[in-house]
Write a protein that holds these residues in place. Structure first.
Motif, PDB file in Angstrom:
ATOM      1  N   ASN A 176     -26.433  42.428  41.415  1.00  9.33           N
ATOM      2  CA  ASN A 176     -26.673  43.711  42.077  1.00  9.33           C
ATOM      3  C   ASN A 176     -25.695  43.889  43.239  1.00  9.33           C
ATOM      4  N   GLU A 177     -25.092  45.077  43.361  1.00  2.00           N
ATOM      5  CA  GLU A 177     -24.095  45.325  44.396  1.00  2.00           C
ATOM      6  C   GLU A 177     -24.657  45.158  45.805  1.00  2.00           C
ATOM      7  N   VAL A 178     -25.907  45.567  46.016  1.00  2.00           N
ATOM      8  CA  VAL A 178     -26.550  45.401  47.324  1.00  2.00           C
ATOM      9  C   VAL A 178     -26.678  43.924  47.662  1.00  2.00           C
ATOM     10  N   LEU A 179     -27.057  43.122  46.695  1.00  2.00           N
ATOM     11  CA  LEU A 179     -27.177  41.683  46.905  1.00  2.00           C
ATOM     12  C   LEU A 179     -25.806  41.058  47.156  1.00  2.00           C
ATOM     13  N   ALA A 180     -24.803  41.517  46.421  1.00  2.00           N
ATOM     14  CA  ALA A 180     -23.439  41.009  46.616  1.00  2.00           C
ATOM     15  C   ALA A 180     -22.943  41.317  48.029  1.00  2.00           C
ATOM     16  N   ALA A 181     -23.175  42.539  48.493  1.00  2.00           N
ATOM     17  CA  ALA A 181     -22.756  42.917  49.843  1.00  2.00           C
ATOM     18  C   ALA A 181     -23.477  42.074  50.890  1.00  2.00           C
ATOM     19  N   SER A 182     -24.754  41.803  50.656  1.00  2.00           N
ATOM     20  CA  SER A 182     -25.528  41.027  51.630  1.00  2.00           C
ATOM     21  C   SER A 182     -25.006  39.604  51.741  1.00  2.00           C
ATOM     22  N   ILE A 183     -24.556  39.018  50.632  1.00  2.00           N
ATOM     23  CA  ILE A 183     -23.993  37.669  50.665  1.00  2.00           C
ATOM     24  C   ILE A 183     -22.768  37.637  51.576  1.00  2.00           C
ATOM     25  N   VAL A 184     -21.940  38.664  51.476  1.00  2.00           N
ATOM     26  CA  VAL A 184     -20.760  38.755  52.346  1.00  2.00           C
ATOM     27  C   VAL A 184     -21.173  38.946  53.802  1.00  2.00           C
ATOM     28  N   LEU A 185     -22.160  39.815  54.036  1.00  2.00           N
ATOM     29  CA  LEU A 185     -22.603  40.105  55.401  1.00  2.00           C
ATOM     30  C   LEU A 185     -23.303  38.912  56.041  1.00  2.00           C
ATOM     31  N   PHE A 186     -23.983  38.097  55.250  1.00  2.00           N
ATOM     32  CA  PHE A 186     -24.631  36.894  55.773  1.00  2.00           C
ATOM     33  C   PHE A 186     -23.607  35.818  56.137  1.00  2.00           C
ATOM     34  N   SER A 187     -22.433  35.868  55.525  1.00  2.00           N
ATOM     35  CA  SER A 187     -21.435  34.826  55.729  1.00  2.00           C
ATOM     36  C   SER A 187     -20.747  34.971  57.084  1.00  2.00           C
ATOM     37  N   LYS A 188     -19.977  33.949  57.445  1.00  2.00           N
ATOM     38  CA  LYS A 188     -19.217  33.971  58.699  1.00  2.00           C
ATOM     39  C   LYS A 188     -17.816  34.538  58.514  1.00  2.00           C
ATOM     40  N   TRP A 189     -17.534  35.116  57.359  1.00  2.00           N
ATOM     41  CA  TRP A 189     -16.189  35.625  57.078  1.00  2.00           C
ATOM     42  C   TRP A 189     -15.769  36.635  58.129  1.00  2.00           C
ATOM     43  N   ASP A 190     -14.551  36.458  58.662  1.00  2.00           N
ATOM     44  CA  ASP A 190     -14.057  37.321  59.739  1.00  2.00           C
ATOM     45  C   ASP A 190     -13.373  38.587  59.232  1.00  2.00           C
ATOM     46  N   GLY A 334     -12.361  22.546  55.411  1.00  2.00           N
ATOM     47  CA  GLY A 334     -11.955  23.576  56.362  1.00  2.00           C
ATOM     48  C   GLY A 334     -12.518  24.943  56.052  1.00  2.00           C
ATOM     49  N   PHE A 335     -13.214  25.088  54.915  1.00  2.00           N
ATOM     50  CA  PHE A 335     -13.803  26.365  54.509  1.00  2.00           C
ATOM     51  C   PHE A 335     -15.283  26.421  54.889  1.00  2.00           C
ATOM     52  N   ASP A 336     -15.791  27.633  55.009  1.00  2.00           N
ATOM     53  CA  ASP A 336     -17.229  27.884  55.024  1.00  2.00           C
ATOM     54  C   ASP A 336     -17.630  28.212  53.592  1.00  2.00           C
ATOM     55  N   ALA A 337     -18.558  27.439  53.028  1.00  2.00           N
ATOM     56  CA  ALA A 337     -18.943  27.613  51.624  1.00  2.00           C
ATOM     57  C   ALA A 337     -20.357  28.160  51.514  1.00  2.00           C
ATOM     58  N   GLY A 351     -24.682  17.731  46.382  1.00  2.00           N
ATOM     59  CA  GLY A 351     -24.399  16.530  47.153  1.00  2.00           C
ATOM     60  C   GLY A 351     -23.949  16.777  48.569  1.00  2.00           C
ATOM     61  N   LEU A 352     -24.232  17.966  49.093  1.00  2.00           N
ATOM     62  CA  LEU A 352     -23.886  18.313  50.469  1.00  2.00           C
ATOM     63  C   LEU A 352     -25.144  18.772  51.196  1.00  2.00           C
ATOM     64  N   ARG A 353     -25.170  18.546  52.498  1.00  2.00           N
ATOM     65  CA  ARG A 353     -26.318  18.994  53.285  1.00  2.00           C
ATOM     66  C   ARG A 353     -26.075  20.439  53.748  1.00  2.00           C
ATOM     67  N   ALA A 354     -26.965  21.333  53.360  1.00  2.00           N
ATOM     68  CA  ALA A 354     -26.819  22.742  53.748  1.00  2.00           C
ATOM     69  C   ALA A 354     -27.137  22.922  55.230  1.00  2.00           C
ATOM     70  N   SER A 355     -26.248  23.607  55.939  1.00  2.00           N
ATOM     71  CA  SER A 355     -26.491  23.923  57.350  1.00  2.00           C
ATOM     72  C   SER A 355     -27.488  25.064  57.489  1.00  2.00           C
ATOM     73  N   ARG A 356     -27.589  25.868  56.444  1.00  2.00           N
ATOM     74  CA  ARG A 356     -28.519  27.002  56.477  1.00  2.00           C
ATOM     75  C   ARG A 356     -28.959  27.310  55.055  1.00  2.00           C
ATOM     76  N   ARG A 357     -30.224  27.682  54.900  1.00  2.00           N
ATOM     77  CA  ARG A 357     -30.783  28.072  53.600  1.00  2.00           C
ATOM     78  C   ARG A 357     -31.471  29.420  53.774  1.00  2.00           C
ATOM     79  N   TYR A 371     -25.564  27.541  52.828  1.00  2.00           N
ATOM     80  CA  TYR A 371     -24.328  27.490  53.599  1.00  2.00           C
ATOM     81  C   TYR A 371     -23.934  26.043  53.857  1.00  2.00           C
ATOM     82  N   PHE A 372     -22.703  25.700  53.477  1.00  2.00           N
ATOM     83  CA  PHE A 372     -22.165  24.367  53.707  1.00  2.00           C
ATOM     84  C   PHE A 372     -20.914  24.488  54.567  1.00  2.00           C
ATOM     85  N   GLU A 373     -20.908  23.795  55.686  1.00  2.00           N
ATOM     86  CA  GLU A 373     -19.733  23.790  56.557  1.00  2.00           C
ATOM     87  C   GLU A 373     -18.846  22.622  56.127  1.00  2.00           C
TER      88      GLU A 373
END
Length: 384
Positions: A176-190, A334-337, A351-357, A371-373
């Protein structure tokens, strides 16, 4: 212009994002409820909300609130509204009903009863009645009935706002486009550094990310809204706001990349990106994620891997998610995943510890945005 109350519907988990969007547009008395944000504003805000809210599904205008304990009471209350304020007998209507713990058991029958109350009012007054058009009516009436409380609203959006208009093709289970946009908005992408979608499907997340970075309105491709057929439609005002939408495209250098293992789906993504006018900013490669190298030292990577629920996948989901974790460690230090998934068991294999769920839903599926740093250099990736 006079202020009035409005309701914006959204998906579960996106209420705060939508409230922020509405506040930035100038909304007053903004309050969040489950899958709903209530707010106040004037007609200009109503138009702006439809044009600019990336996380809204519909913008509703409430017109009545009452209690009804029987079919007779519901019919009588609906008839108390002067429906000629909104439509003529030559117009068309549709009625949607959402029931929650109500004595009214059947939404379709309740919608039929509401429709009868409206058209009977016109027949009694003029001898003629509006027609019914379930697909593209001149006026869509929405009833929310919680127990015996009935909220009556007008749908200002018409077609759901998640239908942006740029997708010509999708794969089996499009996001869903709304869900896709929210994933971007939740991220730390500058909104300027590298942005990668490791399993891009038909390209929805990439397109939404580019539109956010370029300040392109989510309804840029929309030609019609529900309020355009209303009696009080202000064409001059809408034309002014629409011209702002046309002017507000930023010029910037973006680095958005995606990879998709399925050749046919990859072509779909490229077609959708071209249809959105974003081929200059987004490049999609027909490669498996594990063989794709971003050639960047930092940025944001997102993924919506198969859940093995609604999607039929050949690979063992545990192995697929293990591969995701291994590739992130190898190529994305070096990425935010951000991994969006409905398979919470398989996600443990990353196999990574999520910083945020972040709890979200994709339809009825309980999902998480993880979110994996990813550290680089001397600070190694943190593992379980």
């Amino acid at each position: 212009m006079e202020n009035f109350q409005m309701h914006a519907t959204t998906l579960s988990g996106l209420e705060e994002l939508l409230a922020k969007e509405l506040t930035e547009l100038g909304a007053k008395k903004v309050e969040t409820q489950k899958r709903l944000v209530t707010f106040e504003g004037d007609k200009e805000l109503l138009y702006r909300a439809n044009l600019w809210c990336r996380t809204a599904i519909r913008i509703l205008k409430p017109i009545d609130l009452f209690s009804a304990y029987s079919e007779k009471e519901l019919y009588s209350e609906i008839q108390k509204t002067n429906w000629s304020k909104y439509i003529d007998n030559k117009n068309s209507i549709a009625v949607d009903v959402i029931l929650t713990k109500s004595t009214f058991q059947h939404s379709l029958y309740t919608a039929q009863l509401t429709k009868d109350a409206i058209v009977d009012q016109f027949r009694e007054r003029t001898g003629e009645r509006p027609s019914v058009d379930l697909k593209s009516p001149d006026l869509r009436v929405v009833l929310y009935i919680n127990k015996n409380k009935v909220s009556v609203s007008l749908d200002t959006s018409g077609q759901s706002l998640h239908k942006r208009g740029y997708r010509t093709q999708t794969h089996t289970v499009p996001l869903n486009e709304v869900l896709a946009a929210s994933i971007v908005l939740f991220s730390k992408w500058d909104r300027s550094s590298a942005f990668v979608d490791g399993m891009c499907g038909s390209g929805t997340i990439l397109i939404e990310a580019a539109m956010i970075a370029l300040d392109i309105a989510p309804s840029f491709f929309r030609k019609k809204f529900g309020f355009m057929t209303w009696k009080d439609y202000d064409k001059v005002l809408y034309t002014k706001l629409r011209s702002e939408v046309e002017r507000r495209r930023r010029t910037t250098s973006l680095s958005l990349m995606g990879c998709e293992v399925n050749k046919k789906t990859c072509m779909m993504a490229r077609d959708n990106i071209e249809n959105a006018g974003l081929s200059k900013f987004i490049h999609v490669y027909n490669k498996p994620f594990e063989f794709f190298e971003p050639r960047r030292s930092s940025g944001t990577i997102v993924m919506n891997p198969p859940y093995n629920s609604r999607q039929k996948i050949q690979d063992d989901p545990n192995e697929k998610y293990k591969m995701i974790g291994d590739t992130l460690k190898k190529n994305y230090a070096g990425f935010d995943a951000y991994i969006f998934t409905g398979n919470l068991e398989a996600a443990k294999k990353i196999g990574l510890r999520a910083s945020r769920r972040i709890p979200l839903h994709n339809g009825s599926l309980d999902c998480r945005l993880l979110y994996f740093e990813m550290y680089s250099g001397s600070k190694e990736v943190r593992e379980k």
